[in-house]
Design a protein around this motif. Structure first.
Motif, PDB file in Angstrom:
ATOM      1  N   LEU A 605       0.850  -1.184   0.000  1.00 50.68           N
ATOM      2  CA  LEU A 605       0.000   0.000   0.000  1.00 50.68           C
ATOM      3  C   LEU A 605       0.892   1.241   0.000  1.00 50.68           C
ATOM      4  O   LEU A 605       1.870   1.309   0.752  1.00 50.68           O
ATOM      5  N   LYS A 606       0.551   2.251  -0.872  1.00 53.22           N
ATOM      6  CA  LYS A 606       1.348   3.471  -0.963  1.00 53.22           C
ATOM      7  C   LYS A 606       0.436   4.688  -0.937  1.00 53.22           C
ATOM      8  O   LYS A 606      -0.716   4.625  -1.356  1.00 53.22           O
ATOM      9  N   TRP A 607       0.996   5.828  -0.425  1.00 52.97           N
ATOM     10  CA  TRP A 607       0.273   7.092  -0.453  1.00 52.97           C
ATOM     11  C   TRP A 607       1.276   8.206  -0.724  1.00 52.97           C
ATOM     12  O   TRP A 607       2.500   7.998  -0.654  1.00 52.97           O
ATOM     13  N   ILE A 608       0.750   9.387  -1.078  1.00 47.91           N
ATOM     14  CA  ILE A 608       1.614  10.503  -1.451  1.00 47.91           C
ATOM     15  C   ILE A 608       2.353  11.030  -0.224  1.00 47.91           C
ATOM     16  O   ILE A 608       1.753  11.256   0.835  1.00 47.91           O
ATOM     17  N   GLU A 609       3.649  11.211  -0.352  1.00 46.83           N
ATOM     18  CA  GLU A 609       4.445  11.711   0.768  1.00 46.83           C
ATOM     19  C   GLU A 609       4.076  13.159   1.079  1.00 46.83           C
ATOM     20  O   GLU A 609       3.921  13.989   0.176  1.00 46.83           O
ATOM     21  N   ASN A 610       3.919  13.451   2.349  1.00 44.93           N
ATOM     22  CA  ASN A 610       3.662  14.810   2.833  1.00 44.93           C
ATOM     23  C   ASN A 610       4.943  15.305   3.492  1.00 44.93           C
ATOM     24  O   ASN A 610       5.346  14.818   4.551  1.00 44.93           O
ATOM     25  N   THR A 611       5.621  16.256   2.822  1.00 42.53           N
ATOM     26  CA  THR A 611       6.940  16.688   3.321  1.00 42.53           C
ATOM     27  C   THR A 611       6.875  17.373   4.685  1.00 42.53           C
ATOM     28  O   THR A 611       7.880  17.483   5.388  1.00 42.53           O
ATOM     29  N   LYS A 612       5.666  17.844   5.053  1.00 44.22           N
ATOM     30  CA  LYS A 612       5.523  18.504   6.357  1.00 44.22           C
ATOM     31  C   LYS A 612       5.122  17.532   7.447  1.00 44.22           C
ATOM     32  O   LYS A 612       5.068  17.894   8.628  1.00 44.22           O
ATOM     33  N   SER A 613       4.790  16.300   7.053  1.00 46.90           N
ATOM     34  CA  SER A 613       4.276  15.349   8.027  1.00 46.90           C
ATOM     35  C   SER A 613       5.408  14.582   8.703  1.00 46.90           C
ATOM     36  O   SER A 613       6.445  14.280   8.088  1.00 46.90           O
ATOM     37  N   SER A 614       5.190  14.252  10.000  1.00 48.13           N
ATOM     38  CA  SER A 614       6.182  13.466  10.739  1.00 48.13           C
ATOM     39  C   SER A 614       5.784  12.001  10.828  1.00 48.13           C
ATOM     40  O   SER A 614       6.634  11.122  10.929  1.00 48.13           O
ATOM     41  N   GLN A 615       4.451  11.713  10.807  1.00 50.53           N
ATOM     42  CA  GLN A 615       3.969  10.345  10.928  1.00 50.53           C
ATOM     43  C   GLN A 615       2.683  10.167  10.125  1.00 50.53           C
ATOM     44  O   GLN A 615       2.013  11.134   9.740  1.00 50.53           O
ATOM     45  N   TYR A 616       2.362   8.857   9.880  1.00 54.07           N
ATOM     46  CA  TYR A 616       1.118   8.525   9.194  1.00 54.07           C
ATOM     47  C   TYR A 616       0.410   7.431   9.995  1.00 54.07           C
ATOM     48  O   TYR A 616       1.057   6.593  10.630  1.00 54.07           O
ATOM     49  N   LYS A 617      -0.902   7.438   9.945  1.00 57.90           N
ATOM     50  CA  LYS A 617      -1.681   6.370  10.537  1.00 57.90           C
ATOM     51  C   LYS A 617      -2.435   5.652   9.423  1.00 57.90           C
ATOM     52  O   LYS A 617      -3.167   6.270   8.641  1.00 57.90           O
TER      53      LYS A 617
END
Length: 950
Positions: A605-617
């Motif tokens: 599973l892949k999603w678009i990277e958020n350069t401002k984000s530190s973590q993903y759930k």
């Protein structure tokens, strides 16, 4: 017998004939209405497109004068036309795809008349569907063009792009000719009638239904005067004034009151004062008597008979009471006739209206306005009708005005009509295009038809192009053009697509898009926080209509615009569009894409990277409400490996991102469905050999028992598949389209609509060799010698063959058996006389010994006197043969045919069926038309050769 389905083709099948008949000359004595007369003849056309000779493909609904003067005759075929001028030169225009011009090409088509060759001895010309016939001053007949059914008459079916003389040694001087799509007829100066071409319905009139590729004489010499033929029937007038017809009569269109078809001429009625006859493609016939009355009969579809009804007429019936008719022509769906006063009359389906295109049916002969002084109706086929008038129209005059209001996609221009000449104005307007000298093929037509100025808008122009334009005026005299002018369109102003005006967007990555201009070299894009663009976030030039910008401010309104660039040229700025960024955008998913199917049970599973984000759930569930979550995890990267999912199950997933303690909304929920399971192959087993065709392929059913896809290929990578078949629910298939002695690879998978399973293992097998086909002696052949060279066709992959000959069908009474034969023939001597034998052959390779299939069993019988079937001394041409053969004898050592030697022809029973004499040279043609179809043997002395009669 012609079938009804031919009706759909009748549009292409015009029947036309032409001669300089006495009625034409008689007309010259008539009084001509007072109109401007000339010392030369002018050619006029009705309808037509690229065959009208006006330099355009534009259809003309009104009569128009064709360019040039001094025409003595002309003719139109299917989308092409030819004419002869007073200096006896030949001219052509329109289509030339089959060499109809006769200038040696099949591509040099012209929209205006061009001279063909340098000959200046042409007398008459007539065009068929796509072939042309010409008569020269010496009476010789020439033909060229399309020749599928032998319509040219040169004994071939070969198309000709240059004239070839027809019947040079026997036809004599040709006086007139008639042609249709598939047949042609001619009358010579001695009154002989000749015909050739297709003959399905006996339309040639020679007493047969056999096609002829060369002229055959019909009836007796000295009796024929006029002939006219159509797709299925022909009519002719004899010198004694009687009317005759032949061909298809299943619907009673010959006019004899019956429905009996005829392949020889029969007299129609008993009158003997017929002067002219003309057939139409819709099986309607027209004739004029010596007293000037007009008679019609046949099919009345589209009211083409002109009697005021749609009822068929079974016998010749007078049309009206007028007795001043001079000439008549039957066309497709309509008819046209000429009166002695030079006026032209029409009836039937109307698509040549003089004012505008129309399809109204005209039930009775109606006079055509502005068409007096007509001297001839010319042979016409297709959409163009040609006539010759003793009248010259004077063209009008028009001026072009300067273009104004020029934009990237439109402009305004017009003209000024200063004179209409001698005719009324049919049409006026502006021609335009990107090439010089534009014609009516691309034009804006002004609805007004008066003198004076007019203005038109030229729409749908391409940006940054040079356009040529000129005003035009159409009258019966042709097209008059004003001065050619030109202008350049500007660069197109961009239209903004994305982001849409007032759209709320993710600030992390914004994609700007606008429409493309084919003439651009680049685009200038400006982005600003102010509506007046007093300052810029960026102001840049890009080569394509797309631009991506990252990391805009959160919760901010932006404005943007674009202009097109081409060197020093700039378009206007586009309209300004605005958008607003969000406080924190939802996370964007990448793959598997939404509603993806056939996803492996082990996937990522892949999603678009958020350069401002530190973590993903990440959450993955078995339902879209996420009540049954089986993955719920925190990640620092923008992907996740997932494994051992269930086959053929739907899964739902979503992601949100964090910046410190703040989080975005959940992304949209996406769904994907996994693949089905794989299946196991059964038969044929892997590496199997000698598999039959058709072959039964089987496999074990999958868990889901859906549909199956079977693939068979000669390549292990299945780059090219011999078979790719969806088999519904059954785990087997009979495969037929395989080659003998060929290695194949095969595999199977489950399918259910768009949902796919895994491919099975790849297995391979090899098919058996093909059955052997016997060649000679032929099955049931009799009267053979006691020494025979047995022959059969080769088989792919065969190295050796086995031949067996027996006196019984069970091959228990064997007289000959030979294996390991390397050739595909074997000479067997010492057979008994007058014995019925059985023979067969099979492949005898090392790997097929005892297992290969036998060929069919054929029989033959030897005779008391055997007949050989081959000779290097006797040559028979043609072979197979039709009604004639030519026998050539070559002297050889031990064989020297003498003058008057006997040539005997035997059938397969050894019976002599013909005896002729031989010479050293080539024999004249021998007529074998009385022999039944079959195999025959020519015998001279001890030499024998075989031929086939078709």
């Amino acid at each position: 017998m012609k079938k009804l389905l031919l009706f759909s083709l009748i549009l292409l099948n015009y029947s036309i004939s032409y001669s300089q008949s006495p009625s034409i000359y008689n007309f010259q004595k008539q009084t001509i209405p007072a109109e401007p007369l000339t010392t030369c003849s002018t050619l006029w056309g009705l309808g037509g497109g690229n065959d009208l000779g006006q330099g355009t493909t534009y259809w003309r609904p009104q009569p128009i004068q064709i360019s040039g003067e001094n025409w003595i005759t002309a003719t139109s075929g299917f989308s092409y036309a030819l004419g002869i001028k007073s200096d006896s030169t030949l001219w052509a225009w329109g289509s030339n795809g089959f060499g109809q011009y006769g200038n040696g090409t099949v591509t040099d088509s012209s929209l205006i008349p061009i001279k063909i060759g340098n000959d200046n001895n042409w007398k008459l010309i007539i065009a068929g569907y796509r072939c042309t016939y010409g008569i020269k001053n010496d009476g010789s007949l020439w033909a060229w063009g399309w020749n599928k059914y032998g319509m040219i008459g040169d004994s071939t079916n070969i198309n000709r792009s240059t004239p070839i003389q027809i019947g040079k040694n026997y036809l004599g001087k040709v006086k007139l000719i008639s042609t249709d799509t598939y047949i042609t007829a001619a009358i010579t100066e001695d009154g002989a009638l000749w015909a050739w071409g297709r003959n399905d319905d006996g339309e040639l009139g020679d007493g047969t239904n056999i096609d002829k590729t060369y002229p055959v004489q019909i009836g007796s010499t000295g009796e024929w005067k006029i002939v006219s033929c159509n797709i299925s029937a022909s009519f002719a007038i004899k010198k004694d004034g009687t009317l005759w017809g032949w061909g298809d009569n299943t619907h009673g269109y010959l006019g004899d009151g019956t429905t009996i078809s005829q392949n020889k001429p029969i007299q129609i009625g008993s009158d003997s004062d017929w002067l002219e006859v003309s057939t139409s493609p819709l099986e309607a016939t027209f004739a004029i008597k010596a007293n000037g009355t007009l008679w019609v009969w046949g099919w009345n579809y589209y009211a083409c008979l002109g009697d005021g009804t749609l009822q068929d007429i079974p016998i010749p019936t007078q049309l009206g009471k007028d007795n001043d008719w001079l000439s008549v022509k039957g066309l497709y769906m309509r008819s046209i006739a000429l009166k002695k006063d030079g006026t032209l009359w029409r009836w039937g389906q109307g698509d040549w209206n003089e004012e505008a295109l129309a399809s109204d049916t005209i039930f009775l002969p109606t006079k055509m306005t502005n068409m007096s002084n007509v001297t001839q109706i010319l042979p016409s086929m297709g959409s163009l009708t040609l006539v010759i008038r003793n009248y010259k129209a004077i063209p009008g005059k028009i001026e072009s005005t300067t273009a104004t209001k020029v934009t990237s996609n439109s402009a305004e221009s017009g003209g000024k009509v200063t004179s209409a000449g001698s005719e009324i104005i049919y049409q006026r307007g502006v021609c335009y295009g990107t090439t010089a000298n534009p014609t009516l093929d691309i034009a804006i037509r002004d609805n007004d038809k008066s003198l004076g100025e007019f203005q038109s808008t030229l729409p749908n122009l391409q940006s940054f192009r040079k356009y040529f334009y000129r005003a035009y005026l159409s009258t019966a005299a042709g097209d008059a053009y004003g001065e050619e002018k030109s202008f350049f369109t500007g660069l197109a102003t961009p239209i903004l697509y994305k982001p849409e005006n007032n759209e709320v967007v993710d600030p992390i990555k914004v994609t700007f898009e606008w429409n493309i201009d084919v003439n651009e070299q680049g685009y200038r894009i400006q982005l600003s926080e102010s509506a007046d663009f007093s300052s810029f976030v960026f102001d840049t030039v890009v080569p394509f209509p797309k631009c991506v910008y990252k990391d805009l401010k959160l919760n901010c309104k932006y404005f943007w615009r674009v202009q097109t660039i081409n060197g020093a040229y700039l378009s206007d700025w586009s309209e300004t569009s605005s958008f607003h960024t969000t406080i924190f955008s939802p996370q964007k998913l990448s793959e598997p894409i939404e509603n993806a199917i056939n996803i492996p049970v082990d996937c990522q599973l892949k999603w678009i990277e958020n350069t401002k984000s530190s973590q993903y759930k990440l959450q993955v569930a078995q339902d879209d409400s996420f009540k049954n979550i089986f993955i719920d995890t925190i990640l620092t990267q923008n992907n996740y490996e997932i494994s051992k999912l269930d086959y053929l199950k739907s899964h739902y997933w979503r992601v949100k991102s964090f910046i410190g303690l703040d989080s975005s909304d959940w992304s949209p929920v996406w769904k994907f469905t996994t693949l089905m399971d794989s299946v196991n192959l059964s038969t044929p087993k892997d590496l199997s050999k000698f598999i039959d065709i058709p072959s039964a392929m089987t496999w074990q059913e999958g868990i889901y028992k859906k549909d199956y896809r079977l693939q068979i290929s000669e390549n292990i990578d299945f780059a090219n598949t011999n078979t790719d078949t969806l088999i519904s629910k059954t785990a087997n298939a009979d495969v037929k389209n395989l080659n003998y002695w060929q290695k194949y690879f095969w595999r199977v998978r489950n399918e259910s609509g768009d949902t796919l399973g895994y491919w099975s293992e790849i297995w391979q097998f090899k098919t058996r060799m093909s059955d052997i086909l016997l060649m000679y002696p032929e099955n049931t052949q009799t009267g053979l010698e006691q020494e025979i060279n047995f022959k059969w066709y080769s088989v792919i992959g065969a190295k050796y063959y086995q031949l067996q000959i027996s006196k019984n069908e069970q091959f228990t009474n064997m007289v000959y058996s030979k294996d390991s034969i390397t050739a595909t023939e074997k000479l067997v001597p010492d057979l008994e006389k007058d014995i019925l034998y059985y023979w067969r052959v099979r492949v005898w390779n090392t790997e097929t010994i005892g297992t290969a299939y036998w060929s069919e069993v054929w029989t033959f019988r030897t005779g008391e006197t055997g007949v050989k079937d081959g000779s290097n001394i006797i040559q028979i041409i043609p072979n197979p043969a039709g009604d004639f053969i030519t026998i050539s004898l070559k002297p050889s050592e031990g064989f020297e045919p003498s003058e008057g030697s006997a040539i005997s022809i035997y059938n397969t029973l050894g019976e002599k069926v013909m005896l002729v004499s031989a010479r050293h040279a080539v024999q004249p043609r021998i007529n074998i038309s009385d022999l039944p179809k079959g195999i025959y043997f020519v015998k001279v002395g001890s030499e024998t050769a075989k031929f086939v009669k078709l």
